[in-house]
Design an enzyme around this catalytic site. Structure first.
Site, PDB file in Angstrom:
ATOM      1  N   ALA A  77       0.883  -1.285  -0.047  1.00 35.66           N
ATOM      2  CA  ALA A  77       0.019  -0.018  -0.025  1.00 35.66           C
ATOM      3  C   ALA A  77       0.673   1.146  -0.125  1.00 35.66           C
ATOM      4  O   ALA A  77       1.800   1.487   0.916  1.00 35.66           O
ATOM      5  CB  ALA A  77      -1.010   0.099   1.199  1.00 35.66           C
ATOM      6  N   SER A  80       1.948   6.384  -4.825  1.00 33.92           N
ATOM      7  CA  SER A  80       3.433   6.233  -5.800  1.00 33.92           C
ATOM      8  C   SER A  80       3.359   6.935  -6.916  1.00 33.92           C
ATOM      9  O   SER A  80       4.430   6.892  -7.423  1.00 33.92           O
ATOM     10  CB  SER A  80       3.374   4.850  -6.264  1.00 33.92           C
ATOM     11  OG  SER A  80       2.436   4.271  -7.004  1.00 33.92           O
ATOM     12  N   THR A 120      11.143   1.361  -2.890  1.00 35.33           N
ATOM     13  CA  THR A 120      11.512   1.788  -4.113  1.00 35.33           C
ATOM     14  C   THR A 120      13.081   2.030  -4.367  1.00 35.33           C
ATOM     15  O   THR A 120      13.602   2.643  -3.492  1.00 35.33           O
ATOM     16  CB  THR A 120      10.596   2.667  -4.602  1.00 35.33           C
ATOM     17  OG1 THR A 120      11.037   3.432  -5.674  1.00 35.33           O
ATOM     18  CG2 THR A 120      10.633   3.910  -3.755  1.00 35.33           C
ATOM     19  N   ASP A 121      13.673   1.869  -5.575  1.00 32.42           N
ATOM     20  CA  ASP A 121      14.772   2.285  -5.808  1.00 32.42           C
ATOM     21  C   ASP A 121      15.059   3.768  -5.792  1.00 32.42           C
ATOM     22  O   ASP A 121      16.127   4.558  -5.854  1.00 32.42           O
ATOM     23  CB  ASP A 121      15.276   2.016  -7.207  1.00 32.42           C
ATOM     24  CG  ASP A 121      14.237   2.107  -8.526  1.00 32.42           C
ATOM     25  OD1 ASP A 121      13.382   2.780  -8.320  1.00 32.42           O
ATOM     26  OD2 ASP A 121      15.008   2.052  -9.447  1.00 32.42           O
ATOM     27  N   GLU A 122      13.673   4.451  -5.808  1.00 31.86           N
ATOM     28  CA  GLU A 122      13.833   5.740  -5.762  1.00 31.86           C
ATOM     29  C   GLU A 122      14.235   6.442  -4.626  1.00 31.86           C
ATOM     30  O   GLU A 122      14.691   7.804  -4.202  1.00 31.86           O
ATOM     31  CB  GLU A 122      12.358   6.516  -6.382  1.00 31.86           C
ATOM     32  CG  GLU A 122      11.755   6.099  -7.657  1.00 31.86           C
ATOM     33  CD  GLU A 122      10.882   7.030  -7.904  1.00 31.86           C
ATOM     34  OE1 GLU A 122      10.658   8.367  -7.840  1.00 31.86           O
ATOM     35  OE2 GLU A 122       9.900   6.477  -8.882  1.00 31.86           O
ATOM     36  N   TYR A 144       7.339  12.040  -2.942  1.00 27.87           N
ATOM     37  CA  TYR A 144       7.062  10.546  -2.746  1.00 27.87           C
ATOM     38  C   TYR A 144       8.161   9.595  -2.398  1.00 27.87           C
ATOM     39  O   TYR A 144       7.962   9.097  -1.324  1.00 27.87           O
ATOM     40  CB  TYR A 144       6.611  10.078  -4.386  1.00 27.87           C
ATOM     41  CG  TYR A 144       6.808   8.516  -4.475  1.00 27.87           C
ATOM     42  CD1 TYR A 144       5.992   7.670  -3.713  1.00 27.87           C
ATOM     43  CD2 TYR A 144       7.726   8.148  -5.593  1.00 27.87           C
ATOM     44  CE1 TYR A 144       6.158   6.354  -4.049  1.00 27.87           C
ATOM     45  CE2 TYR A 144       7.944   6.712  -5.666  1.00 27.87           C
ATOM     46  CZ  TYR A 144       7.190   6.036  -4.949  1.00 27.87           C
ATOM     47  OH  TYR A 144       7.307   4.453  -4.956  1.00 27.87           O
ATOM     48  N   LYS A 148       8.788   7.276   1.040  1.00 26.51           N
ATOM     49  CA  LYS A 148       9.266   5.864   1.069  1.00 26.51           C
ATOM     50  C   LYS A 148      10.495   5.547   1.704  1.00 26.51           C
ATOM     51  O   LYS A 148      10.440   4.577   2.652  1.00 26.51           O
ATOM     52  CB  LYS A 148       9.428   5.416  -0.458  1.00 26.51           C
ATOM     53  CG  LYS A 148       7.909   5.315  -1.193  1.00 26.51           C
ATOM     54  CD  LYS A 148       6.971   4.267  -0.470  1.00 26.51           C
ATOM     55  CE  LYS A 148       7.346   2.937  -0.997  1.00 26.51           C
ATOM     56  NZ  LYS A 148       6.228   1.910  -0.598  1.00 26.51           N
ATOM     57  N   ARG A 267      10.006  17.275 -14.453  1.00 26.16           N
ATOM     58  CA  ARG A 267       9.542  17.604 -13.066  1.00 26.16           C
ATOM     59  C   ARG A 267      10.587  18.412 -12.425  1.00 26.16           C
ATOM     60  O   ARG A 267      11.662  18.280 -12.725  1.00 26.16           O
ATOM     61  CB  ARG A 267       9.346  16.245 -12.384  1.00 26.16           C
ATOM     62  CG  ARG A 267       8.297  15.205 -13.101  1.00 26.16           C
ATOM     63  CD  ARG A 267       8.384  13.875 -12.325  1.00 26.16           C
ATOM     64  NE  ARG A 267       7.534  12.940 -12.671  1.00 26.16           N
ATOM     65  CZ  ARG A 267       7.413  11.770 -12.728  1.00 26.16           C
ATOM     66  NH1 ARG A 267       8.597  11.000 -12.537  1.00 26.16           N
ATOM     67  NH2 ARG A 267       6.483  10.998 -13.032  1.00 26.16           N
TER      68      ARG A 267
END
Length: 321
Positions: A77, A80, A120-122, A144, A148, A267
């Site tokens: 959840a 994203s 996440t790899d972010e 975001y 995470k 962005r």
């Protein structure tokens, strides 16, 4: 998440699966049509169960955990979509941080055997040179990714302080069926099918590590059953520029990229390259990606062609932007 439920449901015939979702704008029960129909036709007890609940609601989640003897909780959840986080980060902080806090507190309270945080790899941010390993610094570039990263740190603190049996899995950009069509690949496919342009951030030269969702499901399966508590794993696919991926989709559909691409400003704080290194999960668990984007993208394009009604229902909703 829905792909993993289908994967685990079909692979492990004795597992009971509880799908808990508050059904926000991206939640879609149509993704489980095949499982629901299969259960209707079966004489065996139901193994798939849907419960509508919000992971931020500690009372509702507490009742669910108290009334069910769960072996594993896997937290997919999350809010994203980076663009949405830049416009309004409130839901990202709430779901991605507060929601995770609720889950790990309740996991500790009810002695859940294993908690998997899907990350996440972010969280590593922009990686111009080299690759990110699990011990690389966390350096998120947008709300975001920051939410995470905060969740990862919160889980790691519970591992150390409370001995929480948790594992963090940092996946790269997934592609596959049932993906919400605000993401690049399904958006490009569905827009082309509708004779609409494809929005491209900046020059489109951003590099992402493209991972087939079935390969990611396989990695999570291995982690869930074989990994050591407290571990962190990168799960990465194949590096491709965004523009390369979109051009492949155009070629498959017989469209001219120049006619359908619509470049816009990148962005704010946009990342040029993500580069997670998957050596650890390969060496420790024997995981290997089996579905490179070059050879499987055409089958994914065909899936969206064959499921235009599924896509259309989503894109007609006012929540779709």
């Amino acid at each position: 998440g829905s792909n993993f439920i289908s994967y685990i449901y079909n692979k492990y015939k004795h597992y009971n699966i509880y799908n808990i979702d508050r059904l926000s704008y991206a939640g879609n029960l149509d993704n489980f049509h095949d499982i629901v129909e299969k259960e209707k036709k079966s004489n065996r007890p139901k193994r798939y169960h849907f419960l509508k609940a919000d992971i931020c609601d500690d009372l509702s989640m507490g009742k669910i955990l108290k009334n069910n003897d769960f072996d594993v909780i896997i937290n997919f959840a999350a809010e994203s979509h980076v663009d949405r986080s830049i416009m309004n980060s409130d839901e990202f902080i709430n779901t991605n941080i507060s929601g995770v806090h609720t889950l790990i507190e309740l996991s500790k309270k009810y002695n859940i055997g294993r908690f998997l945080q899907i990350s996440t790899d972010e969280v590593y941010g922009d990686v111009i040179n080299g690759y990110s390993t699990e011990t690389s610094p966390i350096n998120p570039s947008n709300p975001y990714a920051a939410s995470k990263a905060a969740a990862d740190l919160l889980v790691q603190s519970y591992i150390r302080t409370h001995g929480l049996p948790a594992i963090i899995v940092r996946g790269s950009n997934n592609f596959g069926p049932f993906q919400y069509p605000e993401k690049l690949i399904p958006l490009a496919i569905t827009n082309l099918l509708e004779e609409k342009s494809i929005p491209i951030h900046g020059d489109g030269l951003q590099v992402r590590s493209w991972l087939h969702v079935e390969d990611f499901c396989n990695a999570i399966d291995l982690v869930m059953h074989k990994a050591v508590d407290g571990s962190v794993f990168n799960v990465a696919g194949e590096q491709k520029q965004n523009i390369e991926v979109v051009k492949h989709i155009c070629e498959f559909l017989g469209k001219n990229y120049q006619d359908y691409s619509s470049h816009m400003n990148d962005r704010p704080g946009g990342d040029l390259r993500y580069a997670p290194n998957s050596t650890k999960i390969k060496q420790e668990l024997g995981w290997q990606a089996q579905r490179p984007i070059n050879t499987t993208l055409s089958t994914i394009v065909q899936w969206y062609i064959d499921n235009q009604q599924w896509c259309g229902k989503i894109k007609e909703k006012k929540e779709f932007t």
